[in-house]
Scaffold this active site. Sequence first.
Site, PDB file in Angstrom:
ATOM      1  N   ARG A 156      42.138 115.185  46.388  1.00 13.75           N
ATOM      2  CA  ARG A 156      42.780 115.871  47.533  1.00 13.75           C
ATOM      3  C   ARG A 156      41.861 115.720  48.747  1.00 13.75           C
ATOM      4  NH1 ARG A 156      46.813 118.560  44.816  1.00 13.75           N
ATOM      5  NH2 ARG A 156      46.252 118.943  42.652  1.00 13.75           N
ATOM      6  N   CYS A 213      50.229 120.017  43.601  1.00 12.43           N
ATOM      7  CA  CYS A 213      50.682 119.210  44.759  1.00 12.43           C
ATOM      8  C   CYS A 213      51.975 119.780  45.331  1.00 12.43           C
ATOM      9  CB  CYS A 213      50.903 117.755  44.352  1.00 12.43           C
ATOM     10  SG  CYS A 213      49.418 116.955  43.738  1.00 12.43           S
TER      11      CYS A 213
HETATM   12  C1  BEZ Z   1      48.707 119.072  40.148  1.00 11.19           C
HETATM   13  O1  BEZ Z   1      49.167 120.037  39.553  1.00 11.19           O
HETATM   14  O2  BEZ Z   1      49.035 118.805  41.311  1.00 11.19           O
HETATM   15  C2  BEZ Z   1      47.699 118.206  39.463  1.00 11.19           C
HETATM   16  C3  BEZ Z   1      46.801 118.800  38.611  1.00 11.19           C
HETATM   17  C4  BEZ Z   1      45.875 117.994  37.956  1.00 11.19           C
HETATM   18  C5  BEZ Z   1      45.869 116.623  38.167  1.00 11.19           C
HETATM   19  C6  BEZ Z   1      46.753 116.055  39.048  1.00 11.19           C
HETATM   20  C7  BEZ Z   1      47.681 116.855  39.704  1.00 11.19           C
END
Ligand code: BEZ
Length: 240
Positions: free
Chosen positions: A138, A55
């Site tokens: 997402r 993110c």
């Molecule tokens: C992230 O790194 O943004 C992420 C990865 C897995 C689950 C939720 C967020």
Amino acid sequence: MEQTIQNNPVSMPRIGDPAPSFKAVTTQGDINFPADYSGKWVILFSHPADFTPVCTSEFMTFASMEKQFEEANCKLVGLSVDGLYSHIAWLRTIQEKIEFNGMKNVAVNFPLIEDTTMEVAKAYGMIQPGESTTKAVRAVFFIDPKGIIRAIIYYPLSLGRNFDELYRVIIALKAADEFSIATPADWNPGDDVIVPTAGSCGTAKDRMEGKEKDVKCYDWFFCTKKIDKDTVMKKVLNKK
Ligand code: BEZ
């Protein structure tokens, strides 16, 4: 439309539907969506959680492209089910500490919605229980100046989005509206566009006989024409 996933009613807006309306608190103040964005394109997107690496890389990339989207009359609006203070702390940390892909000191100036009740995330089908019951996937909603959903892309938690593709989608949607054309696979501005398929035998015949200027037909249903990159970009960026 209402769908049932694991016996929970889950709302899934579709392409062509009005964007579900809501009022929300954001890092840039309160918003009334989509009314506040009337006359503009909007990308409403969700991310799973603040203080997570994928993110973070996405926010830095999107923030660094904000001006490019602004020039296309497109506003960015983010959302996660975290609270406002988490959002503020995360965005401050990003600006102060994180470097990614040559970007650093990145300020996120577009609004990030707090959605601790998941009300908005649920209205937009951003909570997909097979993936996570506590985090939004997402999701990306492309909403036109009349508040109509024009394209939707969903990615899972593990997959960071391609922001050049999101920009391409906005440009292609605007080009389709402006020039009454469709865009073929992998289209980018300057590539040949698709002329809408003939809707009558007469038009099909005229096209095959070369009567439509600048239109090249390989068969009656597959006709293309050239629109150069400058012409596309001037029109979609509303430049003289
Ligand atoms: C992230 O790194 O943004 C992420 C990865 C897995 C689950 C939720 C967020």
